[in-house]
Design an enzyme around this catalytic site. Sequence first.
Site, PDB file in Angstrom:
ATOM      1  N   ASP A  45      -3.596   7.611   4.474  1.00 32.61           N
ATOM      2  CA  ASP A  45      -3.166   6.237   4.723  1.00 32.61           C
ATOM      3  C   ASP A  45      -3.798   5.747   6.031  1.00 32.61           C
ATOM      4  O   ASP A  45      -4.171   6.549   6.888  1.00 32.61           O
ATOM      5  CB  ASP A  45      -1.638   6.198   4.816  1.00 32.61           C
ATOM      6  CG  ASP A  45      -1.088   4.785   4.743  1.00 32.61           C
ATOM      7  OD1 ASP A  45      -1.865   3.851   4.429  1.00 32.61           O
ATOM      8  OD2 ASP A  45       0.116   4.607   4.989  1.00 32.61           O
ATOM      9  N   GLU A  46      -3.921   4.430   6.177  1.00 40.31           N
ATOM     10  CA  GLU A  46      -4.485   3.815   7.389  1.00 40.31           C
ATOM     11  C   GLU A  46      -5.850   4.416   7.732  1.00 40.31           C
ATOM     12  O   GLU A  46      -6.149   4.737   8.890  1.00 40.31           O
ATOM     13  CB  GLU A  46      -3.526   3.983   8.583  1.00 40.31           C
ATOM     14  CG  GLU A  46      -2.120   3.463   8.357  1.00 40.31           C
ATOM     15  CD  GLU A  46      -2.032   1.939   8.372  1.00 40.31           C
ATOM     16  OE1 GLU A  46      -3.085   1.272   8.420  1.00 40.31           O
ATOM     17  OE2 GLU A  46      -0.906   1.409   8.314  1.00 40.31           O
ATOM     18  N   GLN A  77      -7.427  -4.835   9.666  1.00 42.60           N
ATOM     19  CA  GLN A  77      -6.327  -4.477  10.565  1.00 42.60           C
ATOM     20  C   GLN A  77      -6.668  -3.280  11.450  1.00 42.60           C
ATOM     21  O   GLN A  77      -5.783  -2.598  11.957  1.00 42.60           O
ATOM     22  CB  GLN A  77      -5.066  -4.173   9.761  1.00 42.60           C
ATOM     23  CG  GLN A  77      -4.547  -5.359   8.960  1.00 42.60           C
ATOM     24  CD  GLN A  77      -3.242  -5.047   8.268  1.00 42.60           C
ATOM     25  OE1 GLN A  77      -2.187  -4.974   8.890  1.00 42.60           O
ATOM     26  NE2 GLN A  77      -3.305  -4.858   6.958  1.00 42.60           N
ATOM     27  N   LYS A  92       0.819  -1.221   0.000  1.00 37.78           N
ATOM     28  CA  LYS A  92       0.000   0.000   0.000  1.00 37.78           C
ATOM     29  C   LYS A  92       0.851   1.267   0.000  1.00 37.78           C
ATOM     30  O   LYS A  92       0.506   2.246  -0.655  1.00 37.78           O
ATOM     31  CB  LYS A  92      -0.967   0.008   1.167  1.00 37.78           C
ATOM     32  CG  LYS A  92      -0.336   0.137   2.543  1.00 37.78           C
ATOM     33  CD  LYS A  92      -1.392   0.164   3.623  1.00 37.78           C
ATOM     34  CE  LYS A  92      -0.793   0.293   5.000  1.00 37.78           C
ATOM     35  NZ  LYS A  92      -0.073   1.549   5.220  1.00 37.78           N
ATOM     36  N   THR A  93       1.984   1.237   0.739  1.00 37.01           N
ATOM     37  CA  THR A  93       2.848   2.418   0.775  1.00 37.01           C
ATOM     38  C   THR A  93       3.433   2.683  -0.607  1.00 37.01           C
ATOM     39  O   THR A  93       3.514   3.837  -1.055  1.00 37.01           O
ATOM     40  CB  THR A  93       3.977   2.224   1.799  1.00 37.01           C
ATOM     41  OG1 THR A  93       3.402   1.973   3.085  1.00 37.01           O
ATOM     42  CG2 THR A  93       4.855   3.460   1.874  1.00 37.01           C
ATOM     43  N   ARG A 106       2.311 -10.453  10.510  1.00 34.01           N
ATOM     44  CA  ARG A 106       3.644  -9.834  10.607  1.00 34.01           C
ATOM     45  C   ARG A 106       4.714 -10.835  10.183  1.00 34.01           C
ATOM     46  O   ARG A 106       5.851 -10.455   9.902  1.00 34.01           O
ATOM     47  CB  ARG A 106       3.950  -9.402  12.044  1.00 34.01           C
ATOM     48  CG  ARG A 106       3.050  -8.360  12.688  1.00 34.01           C
ATOM     49  CD  ARG A 106       2.798  -7.177  11.835  1.00 34.01           C
ATOM     50  NE  ARG A 106       1.573  -7.367  11.068  1.00 34.01           N
ATOM     51  CZ  ARG A 106       1.232  -6.635  10.019  1.00 34.01           C
ATOM     52  NH1 ARG A 106       2.031  -5.688   9.587  1.00 34.01           N
ATOM     53  NH2 ARG A 106       0.097  -6.860   9.366  1.00 34.01           N
TER      54      ARG A 106
END
Length: 711
Positions: A223-224, A254, A33-34, A601
Amino acid sequence: MQQIIEELNPGQREAVETTDGPLLVLAGAGSGKTKTLTHRIAYLVANGLAAPENILAVTFTNKAAGEMRARLASILGMDSAHRGFMPYMGTFHGVCVRILRQDGPALGVDSNFVIFDDSDRLATIRQILKQLGVVDKQASPRAILNLISGAKNELIEPQTYAQFASTPVQKVASQVYPKYNRQLSQAQALDFDDLIGKTVELLTNYPEVSKKWRSQFGYVMIDEYQDTNNAQYRLVKLLVDKHNNLAVVGDDWQSIYSWRGADFKTILNFDNDYPNAKVVKLEQNYRSTQEILDAADKVIKNNKNRSDKKLWTDVKSGKPVAIERVGDDRGEGEYIVSKIKTDVASGKREYGDFAVLYRTNAQSRSLEETLVRYGIPYKIVGGVRFYDRKEIKDLIAYLRYIYQPEDQSSFLRVVNLPTRGIGQKSLSNFFEWQAANNYSLWQALQLVQQCKSLTTKARTSLNGFAQLIKSLQALAEESKLDQLIEMLVNRLNYFDYLDDGSLQSADRIENVKELVSVAKEYAELGLPGFLEEVSLVSDLDGYEQSAQAVTLMTLHAAKGLEFPVVMMVGLEESVLPHSRALYEQSEMEEERRLCYVGMTRAKEELIMLHAERRMLYGGVQHNQPSRFLSEIDEDYLDSAQTSYAQVFEFGPKDAVSTIGLPELAVRDQVEHQVFGQGIIHALDGEIATINFFKAGQKKLNIAFAPVKKIG
């Protein structure tokens, strides 16, 4: 131009090339996504659709913003170190500071405001509670701070909050809230919640200011997005112009910060807010093996409130997920040590490849003891930060007071540091005299020689302090930041003060020297910019994953990170999921999302441990294995393990006991051990929606919730 999109997968490319109107990018864990966000900004700039200064790009940490800025500069062939490059890329708080510095005075916010950090806020609330005669047993400062923070995040003013306060703690908070705001105003300070709340107020009440900033931002990217709270949501709506060029990136799977006020339904309702929104799903994972992704998928699919997607990967097949049962928390630590030692000794792994994740900070104690006993290097993320060390906070408080001499919190911290012989009685007399004469703090300090209620010694000491600050204020205007700090340290004889003969004194002195080094890096920002950067730094901004040590951290802190080997500990009912979630469906779903975050993770190996008994919070707990373990199909588990449900005699997936379902119907009056009495509003299988008279509406699983019919 072509190089910006040529290395993207189809979903990423679609998101990058969608430049007009609202866009929702549902980006699964490890889906890049980044990269997508960075390349989309590069695409807009390279195509001449927007200049860097006309793009608002919000990230959730300063570190993420810095990394994205550097990546973007590399793609565009620009200098990321230049202060003017992407000036509006940063956190919500950082962007709001810039807006308020420019236009806050319209709202009565001084452009030289200081920012209260967590310790400043707690100290202020302790002081108010003391004035009100409230002791910790009645209401702890932390509890009051959390209630006030929650109200601010919901944009609830003190007078409104007071109307709805019902519990004893809420009623105390309703008394503290207006006094707390008044003290902030007197200190010409804002807290973190105010940064966003005041910006929302500014843009709501001043149309010309709102128009200015809407015109500034031709494109807005968040973002997020699943972690935004109500105040942040309102802010975004206010900053998006009629063009609706809003792109949000996030993953409702998330969303783990409801305790901070985040509402994951914001991302689920995006297409309701923006009916013509385009939705792009990023489902290709670049981090984990398929075995890990499939196991995590089996867990998260048990949540009812979620978007629909399926992660997949081209990463070569890896090890199945391992579930390990140990006798107790000491055995848990010894299993971890054995795994680490074996892999490191064979040359297969390095210490930095391992992360141990847990639900609460209290779980780290036994793990640390075991790692120390066996000589395993480790680091804890979320421990004492550099800027939270006492000697650093003391110097920062001096710098803040030099910058803003109405800041009473900083004044109280440093006025007698090092000792000047100014006691509490002298300060009380000083503040009474100040209030009686209606002086500001700085006015009173400069006129302190007129205060007859002080002893000659106290007047002389306070006057000397005032002269010190005045001289340093003059120095701040003409000197570099590092020179100012060095002069401050010298005039205070601060190294002599720190050199108290203890074992820690050398470390404290080294920390101060490091602060001077940091100041050199921020030289071009000057004192105001430096104080702003320091106040907005987060726990993860200083985290370096390259260090060769095992990482210990909470599941919340692990979000956004990745490790070759992840060991999740405490997979037991009442630990993960936490005991608070056992009677609340929405909280149980958040615990499941937290488990999913931990699982994803892991890049190559995932090990999930649970103990038959555990020493925690001063007592021995005997808890069943976590329901989340039973949700993983044995197809994805280590072949050496038999069916998990068989081994541990685990019951139905969403049950923790064999309690029969109570016979309930809509409109029945019921009583709950925690929430009190209420009326059933709706029933859906085992899930009851109950309107409690005091606690409000809750969704409970009546298979295990302590609910009984009354009347």
